[in-house]
Design a protein around this motif. Structure first.
Motif, mmCIF file in Angstrom:
data_model
loop_
_atom_site.group_PDB
_atom_site.id
_atom_site.type_symbol
_atom_site.label_atom_id
_atom_site.label_comp_id
_atom_site.label_asym_id
_atom_site.label_seq_id
_atom_site.Cartn_x
_atom_site.Cartn_y
_atom_site.Cartn_z
ATOM 1 N N THR A 1 -25.005 -12.397 37.320
ATOM 2 C CA THR A 1 -26.018 -13.355 37.787
ATOM 3 C C THR A 1 -25.642 -13.718 39.223
ATOM 4 O O THR A 1 -24.484 -14.024 39.505
ATOM 5 C CB THR A 1 -26.008 -14.629 36.916
ATOM 6 N N THR A 2 -26.603 -13.668 40.111
ATOM 7 C CA THR A 2 -26.238 -13.882 41.513
ATOM 8 C C THR A 2 -27.424 -14.388 42.327
ATOM 9 O O THR A 2 -28.559 -14.381 41.852
ATOM 10 C CB THR A 2 -25.670 -12.570 42.116
ATOM 11 N N ILE A 3 -27.119 -14.816 43.532
ATOM 12 C CA ILE A 3 -28.180 -15.212 44.457
ATOM 13 C C ILE A 3 -28.442 -14.021 45.373
ATOM 14 O O ILE A 3 -27.535 -13.567 46.084
ATOM 15 C CB ILE A 3 -27.755 -16.444 45.294
ATOM 16 N N ALA A 4 -29.663 -13.532 45.318
ATOM 17 C CA ALA A 4 -29.985 -12.337 46.111
ATOM 18 C C ALA A 4 -30.355 -12.720 47.538
ATOM 19 O O ALA A 4 -31.228 -13.545 47.764
ATOM 20 C CB ALA A 4 -31.148 -11.591 45.467
ATOM 21 N N GLN A 5 -29.650 -12.096 48.476
ATOM 22 C CA GLN A 5 -30.076 -12.172 49.873
ATOM 23 C C GLN A 5 -30.879 -10.896 50.125
ATOM 24 O O GLN A 5 -30.487 -9.832 49.650
ATOM 25 C CB GLN A 5 -28.890 -12.081 50.832
ATOM 26 N N PRO A 6 -31.938 -10.944 50.923
ATOM 27 C CA PRO A 6 -32.660 -9.716 51.242
ATOM 28 C C PRO A 6 -31.880 -8.956 52.324
ATOM 29 O O PRO A 6 -32.260 -8.964 53.499
ATOM 30 C CB PRO A 6 -34.010 -10.234 51.758
ATOM 31 N N ILE A 7 -30.798 -8.309 51.909
ATOM 32 C CA ILE A 7 -29.831 -7.760 52.876
ATOM 33 C C ILE A 7 -30.453 -6.671 53.763
ATOM 34 O O ILE A 7 -30.330 -6.701 54.986
ATOM 35 C CB ILE A 7 -28.594 -7.179 52.147
ATOM 36 N N PHE A 8 -31.127 -5.736 53.108
ATOM 37 C CA PHE A 8 -31.736 -4.621 53.847
ATOM 38 C C PHE A 8 -32.789 -5.162 54.822
ATOM 39 O O PHE A 8 -32.834 -4.779 56.002
ATOM 40 C CB PHE A 8 -32.364 -3.660 52.826
ATOM 41 N N GLN A 9 -33.578 -6.096 54.319
ATOM 42 C CA GLN A 9 -34.644 -6.694 55.146
ATOM 43 C C GLN A 9 -34.053 -7.499 56.309
ATOM 44 O O GLN A 9 -34.622 -7.542 57.396
ATOM 45 C CB GLN A 9 -35.481 -7.596 54.244
ATOM 46 N N LEU A 10 -32.890 -8.120 56.051
ATOM 47 C CA LEU A 10 -32.216 -8.857 57.130
ATOM 48 C C LEU A 10 -31.899 -7.901 58.279
ATOM 49 O O LEU A 10 -32.135 -8.199 59.453
ATOM 50 C CB LEU A 10 -30.929 -9.507 56.594
ATOM 51 N N GLY A 11 -31.377 -6.719 57.917
ATOM 52 C CA GLY A 11 -31.058 -5.712 58.930
ATOM 53 C C GLY A 11 -32.313 -5.237 59.644
ATOM 54 O O GLY A 11 -32.360 -5.158 60.876
ATOM 55 N N GLN A 12 -33.351 -4.947 58.857
ATOM 56 C CA GLN A 12 -34.596 -4.431 59.452
ATOM 57 C C GLN A 12 -35.221 -5.447 60.411
ATOM 58 O O GLN A 12 -35.600 -5.111 61.538
ATOM 59 C CB GLN A 12 -35.613 -4.135 58.347
ATOM 60 N N THR A 13 -35.319 -6.700 59.925
ATOM 61 C CA THR A 13 -35.970 -7.739 60.735
ATOM 62 C C THR A 13 -35.208 -7.956 62.040
ATOM 63 O O THR A 13 -35.807 -8.123 63.110
ATOM 64 C CB THR A 13 -36.035 -9.063 59.929
ATOM 65 N N THR A 14 -33.882 -7.960 61.938
ATOM 66 C CA THR A 14 -33.065 -8.182 63.133
ATOM 67 C C THR A 14 -33.286 -7.063 64.150
ATOM 68 O O THR A 14 -33.493 -7.323 65.346
ATOM 69 C CB THR A 14 -31.568 -8.247 62.747
ATOM 70 N N ALA A 15 -33.265 -5.829 63.667
ATOM 71 C CA ALA A 15 -33.445 -4.689 64.584
ATOM 72 C C ALA A 15 -34.832 -4.737 65.217
ATOM 73 O O ALA A 15 -34.993 -4.489 66.422
ATOM 74 C CB ALA A 15 -33.250 -3.385 63.825
ATOM 75 N N GLN A 16 -35.829 -5.092 64.416
ATOM 76 C CA GLN A 16 -37.198 -5.155 64.918
ATOM 77 C C GLN A 16 -37.322 -6.201 66.042
ATOM 78 O O GLN A 16 -37.869 -5.930 67.106
ATOM 79 C CB GLN A 16 -38.122 -5.533 63.737
ATOM 80 N N LEU A 17 -36.737 -7.387 65.774
ATOM 81 C CA LEU A 17 -36.807 -8.464 66.784
ATOM 82 C C LEU A 17 -36.093 -8.062 68.072
ATOM 83 O O LEU A 17 -36.558 -8.364 69.167
ATOM 84 C CB LEU A 17 -36.120 -9.725 66.239
ATOM 85 N N LEU A 18 -34.951 -7.410 67.895
ATOM 86 C CA LEU A 18 -34.177 -7.009 69.070
ATOM 87 C C LEU A 18 -34.956 -6.003 69.922
ATOM 88 O O LEU A 18 -34.998 -6.102 71.152
ATOM 89 C CB LEU A 18 -32.819 -6.430 68.653
ATOM 90 N N ILE A 19 -35.594 -5.049 69.257
ATOM 91 C CA ILE A 19 -36.378 -4.053 70.005
ATOM 92 C C ILE A 19 -37.537 -4.730 70.744
ATOM 93 O O ILE A 19 -37.818 -4.433 71.908
ATOM 94 C CB ILE A 19 -36.896 -2.941 69.061
ATOM 95 N N GLU A 20 -38.171 -5.675 70.047
ATOM 96 C CA GLU A 20 -39.275 -6.391 70.716
ATOM 97 C C GLU A 20 -38.753 -7.119 71.958
ATOM 98 O O GLU A 20 -39.403 -7.163 72.993
ATOM 99 C CB GLU A 20 -39.908 -7.401 69.757
#
Ligand code: RIB
Length: 337
Positions: A290-309
């Protein structure tokens, strides 16, 4: 390599210009996608000459002309932890889509190494930085990156500052969700296992947890964010009257599984355990965690997207995106009998 091959003359931009009957500047512009000023016929002539000669532009020369390396430096504290490999995968997926190369630095939670890596990345002319490592000081970021106006985003263990875009995880809500779940299961004495010097994101998890339980109901045990440390923490846990555990990450929880088993205790019969992260393994251990899910993959994607923008538009308004967490109820927690 055969003698003939070695003797083969390297094809240069001059050869492409000669074959297509235009100037070197025209070829350079067209091959660097600055095509506005040229007719379709000229563009096609240059591209045909390039293909016929199998011309490959020299990377360093091209980089000097375009003042771009199409490379992003990514600094993480520990590639051994699957959280960070999943994060990197998310980052890399987006960077690849945009023809950027990921230059990965594993900092081992060592301040000197992290600063050294930052300097190296700068020396190599990366176009932007993603920093998930907590040890890099703000002074280093200031001196090496910010003052030179290089685009960067700090995430996860490194707290976002006021000067760059930010992608945050709702860690506080995660701590609260974990606590509420244990409370609903009837647990009144909880051990919280986390590092002695928690990073800001882990601190927010602790604060969220404490919004549900009174401090008098909590027992604090210190452990690094690793399996080994979790295994070791089991020895301290069994000295307490806790019936449940909130582990600062899944790795600690997995270590506890083993440590408790070695001490003749079982999960969730003797201790309910909630982790944090929801790395893939959480589903493959017994009992499933049982755990608290972080959207880890999405965190990486969103960060890369923002940086490129940001790289493409340096004066655009600064953005902060907060990603939600979720309780994933599996079999490591149970109602207190
Ligand atoms: O497992 C690594 C942990 O450290 C994660 O919880 C992540 O958020 C990082 O801070």
């Amino acid at each position: 390599m055969g003698l003939n091959k070695m003797k083969q003359k390297k094809i240069t931009i001059k050869d492409v210009a000669q074959l297509s009957g235009v100037s070197i500047t025209t070829v350079s512009n067209i091959l660097n996608q600055n095509t506005d000023r040229f007719t379709e016929a000229t563009i096609q002539k240059v591209l045909a000459a390039r293909d016929q000669l199998s011309y490959e532009p020299d990377y360093l020369a091209q980089r000097m002309v375009m003042k771009k390396s199409q490379t992003i430096g990514v600094l993480v504290p520990d590639v051994n932890n699957p959280f960070f490999s999943q994060l990197i995968k998310g980052i890399e997926t987006i960077l690849y889509e945009h023809q950027f190369v990921t230059l990965l630095c594993n900092a081992d939670q060592d301040e000197a190494k992290e600063t050294q890596y930052l300097k190296e990345l700068e020396r190599r002319g990366v176009d932007g930085y993603i920093i998930a490592s907590s040890m890099v000081t703000n002074t280093a970021i200031d001196e090496i990156i910010r003052r030179k106006n290089h685009p960067y985003i700090v995430i996860d263990q490194k707290q976002a500052d006021a000067y760059s875009d930010a992608v945050l995880i709702d860690d506080w809500a995660g701590g609260q969700l974990a606590a509420q779940h244990l409370k609903d299961c009837g647990h009144e004495r909880i051990a919280m296992i986390f590092p002695a010097h928690p990073t800001k994101n882990v601190n927010r998890r602790i604060e969220g947890f404490q919004s549900v339980y009174d401090t008098s109901q909590l027992i604090f045990i210190h452990a690094d964010l690793s399996k080994q440390s979790g295994r070791f923490a089991a020895q301290q846990l069994i000295q307490t009257d806790a019936t449940a555990v909130f582990a600062a990450n899944d790795e600690i929880a997995f270590g506890l599984y083993l440590g408790l088993d070695e001490l003749g205790k079982s999960v969730p019969k003797d201790y309910s355990i909630v982790g944090f992260d929801n790395i893939e393994m959480a589903e493959y251990v017994k009992p499933q965690l049982t755990t608290i899910a972080q959207p880890i993959f999405q965190l990486g994607q969103t960060t890369a997207q923002l940086l490129i923008e940001r790289i493409n538009q340096s004066d655009k308004e600064r953005q902060t995106i907060t990603l939600p967490v979720q309780l994933i109820e599996r079999f490591s927690t149970a109602h207190l009998k």
